[in-house]
Enzyme design. Structure first.
Site, short mmCIF file in Angstrom:
data_model
loop_
_atom_site.label_atom_id
_atom_site.label_comp_id
_atom_site.label_asym_id
_atom_site.label_seq_id
_atom_site.Cartn_x
_atom_site.Cartn_y
_atom_site.Cartn_z
N MET A 132 0.84 -1.21 0.00
CA MET A 132 0.00 0.00 0.00
C MET A 132 0.87 1.26 0.00
O MET A 132 0.37 2.37 0.22
CB MET A 132 -0.95 0.00 1.19
CG MET A 132 -1.93 -1.18 1.14
SD MET A 132 -3.50 -0.86 1.94
CE MET A 132 -2.95 -0.59 3.62
N TYR A 164 4.01 4.07 0.88
CA TYR A 164 4.70 4.71 1.99
C TYR A 164 5.79 3.75 2.47
O TYR A 164 5.83 3.32 3.61
CB TYR A 164 3.72 5.12 3.10
CG TYR A 164 4.20 6.36 3.83
CD1 TYR A 164 4.13 7.60 3.22
CD2 TYR A 164 4.76 6.27 5.10
CE1 TYR A 164 4.61 8.73 3.86
CE2 TYR A 164 5.24 7.39 5.74
CZ TYR A 164 5.15 8.62 5.11
OH TYR A 164 5.63 9.74 5.74
N HIS A 208 9.09 -3.23 3.52
CA HIS A 208 8.73 -3.42 2.11
C HIS A 208 9.97 -3.72 1.27
O HIS A 208 9.96 -4.57 0.39
CB HIS A 208 8.08 -2.16 1.54
CG HIS A 208 6.80 -1.75 2.21
ND1 HIS A 208 6.66 -0.58 2.90
CD2 HIS A 208 5.58 -2.36 2.27
CE1 HIS A 208 5.43 -0.47 3.36
NE2 HIS A 208 4.75 -1.54 2.99
N ASP A 253 2.23 -9.30 8.88
CA ASP A 253 0.80 -9.52 8.75
C ASP A 253 0.58 -11.03 8.66
O ASP A 253 0.24 -11.57 7.61
CB ASP A 253 0.26 -8.80 7.51
CG ASP A 253 0.48 -7.30 7.59
OD1 ASP A 253 -0.41 -6.60 8.08
OD2 ASP A 253 1.58 -6.83 7.21
N MET A 310 8.37 -2.30 11.85
CA MET A 310 8.15 -1.21 10.89
C MET A 310 6.76 -1.28 10.31
O MET A 310 6.24 -2.37 10.04
CB MET A 310 9.18 -1.27 9.79
CG MET A 310 10.55 -0.90 10.29
SD MET A 310 11.66 -0.55 8.92
CE MET A 310 13.14 -0.20 9.85
N SER A 311 6.14 -0.11 10.15
CA SER A 311 4.78 -0.04 9.61
C SER A 311 4.59 1.37 9.06
O SER A 311 5.07 2.34 9.65
CB SER A 311 3.76 -0.29 10.72
OG SER A 311 2.48 0.13 10.29
P1 AMP Z 1 1.40 -2.83 3.51
O1 AMP Z 1 1.96 -1.81 2.57
O2 AMP Z 1 1.43 -2.43 4.95
O3 AMP Z 1 0.06 -3.37 3.05
O4 AMP Z 1 2.39 -4.07 3.45
C1 AMP Z 1 2.78 -4.63 2.22
C2 AMP Z 1 3.58 -5.87 2.51
O5 AMP Z 1 4.72 -5.53 3.31
C3 AMP Z 1 2.81 -6.95 3.29
O6 AMP Z 1 3.15 -8.23 2.78
C4 AMP Z 1 3.32 -6.76 4.69
O7 AMP Z 1 3.25 -7.91 5.49
C5 AMP Z 1 4.76 -6.37 4.44
N1 AMP Z 1 5.31 -5.65 5.59
C6 AMP Z 1 4.82 -4.54 6.18
N2 AMP Z 1 5.58 -4.20 7.24
C7 AMP Z 1 6.57 -5.12 7.32
C8 AMP Z 1 7.67 -5.32 8.19
N3 AMP Z 1 7.93 -4.51 9.23
N4 AMP Z 1 8.49 -6.37 7.96
C9 AMP Z 1 8.26 -7.22 6.91
N5 AMP Z 1 7.25 -7.07 6.05
C10 AMP Z 1 6.41 -6.04 6.25
#
Ligand code: AMP
Length: 269
Positions: A12, A14, A19, A132, A166-167
């Site tokens: 998503m 950012y 990522h 996740d 990280m998020s």
């Molecule tokens: P998102 O952009 O938050 O929807 O995440 C996209 C992908 O990145 C998903 O497969 C998440 O599980 C992965 N992801 C997000 N944060 C982390 C993290 N801290 N460590 C590893 N993978 C992550």
């Protein structure tokens, strides 16, 4: 792209190091690396942060390029969900647990967008983060059940130096909330430590974790669960590697984290 293998990393945006680690993994798996950035409205419930979700397409493009992404797919909302869009994917079991309880439509939104992206990108590999955990389990099951010929690859959680997973949503945290948010990874690390030194009762581990989290300011627990790593069903005794997962609101920001609890190896048997 005939003759080439494709690895795919849906996000998503950012982008952060978490990522990027998925992209690096994808890079190693296949000839061509495709990533997507799409803030998927279908996975946000009413009153959730769809509008506020952080976006920075320019910076993301530069980071993706640096990470070796060959194609960055950034569709518009109405390209994927045109007017009168009406097909959604459900799954019977795994979405009933953990995040599914407080976000009842979330995983239908996730499965729907991932299936659509799989059909558009046609990857051989797709990489998802263990951050996740439930999402990864649900995507694995969907991929199997719907006969997608795609290998789903999980990648470990990437953390800040002080332990915070990280998020993109960490951006919402004030400095004080950022300190409180450390209680999540601390609670998991404490549980791992307790299991390593012989605690096998899930109830005791959960109680300690709840105390650790509620002892800091501005936290409200959504769940702290110890469950089977495959079915996600709760377990009461740590007699094999199990999942410990938690979701906590810090101020208005809902954060998740998880780890595997592994009992010490019994050298006598
Ligand atoms: P998102 O952009 O938050 O929807 O995440 C996209 C992908 O990145 C998903 O497969 C998440 O599980 C992965 N992801 C997000 N944060 C982390 C993290 N801290 N460590 C590893 N993978 C992550």
């Amino acid at each position: 792209m005939q003759g080439f293998t494709i690895a795919f990393v849906p996000t998503m945006g950012y982008l952060h190091e978490g990522h990027i680690s998925l992209m690096e993994k994808g890079r190693q798996l296949a000839d061509v690396l495709i990533a997507s950035i799409f803030v998927n409205p279908a996975q946000f419930g009413p009153g959730e942060d769809y509008d506020a979700y952080p976006r920075n397409p320019q910076k993301d493009s530069a980071l993706a390029q640096k990470a070796g992404v060959d194609v960055l797919f950034m569709p518009e909302k109405n390209q994927l969900y045109p007017e009168k869009y009406e097909t959604y994917i459900t799954q019977s079991n795994l979405p009933r647990f953990l995040c599914g309880l407080s976000r009842p439509t979330h995983f239908t939104g996730v499965m729907t967008i991932v299936a659509k992206l799989f059909n558009i990108v046609k990857p051989h590999y797709a990489v998802f983060g263990q951050k996740d955990y439930q999402q990864l389990a649900i995507i694995r099951k969907m991929t199997h059940d719907l006969n997608f010929d795609i290998k789903i690859v999980g990648a470990p959680i990437v953390r800040e130096p002080d332990g915070l997973a990280m998020s993109s949503r960490n951006k919402y945290l004030s400095p004080e909330q950022r300190r409180s948010a450390l209680a999540l990874s601390r609670a998991l690390a404490q549980a791992q430590q307790s299991v390593a030194t012989g605690e096998i009762r899930a109830s005791a581990l959960i109680e300690t974790a709840q105390k650790t989290i509620t002892s800091v300011r501005e936290t409200a627990i959504d769940y702290v669960v110890i469950g089977d790593p495959e079915t996600l069903e709760e377990v009461s005794v740590i007699d094999r590697p199990v999942l410990m997962a938690l979701a906590v609101k810090v101020g208005q920001t809902r954060l998740i984290d998880n780890c595997i609890l592994s009992p010490p190896v019994d050298k006598t048997s």
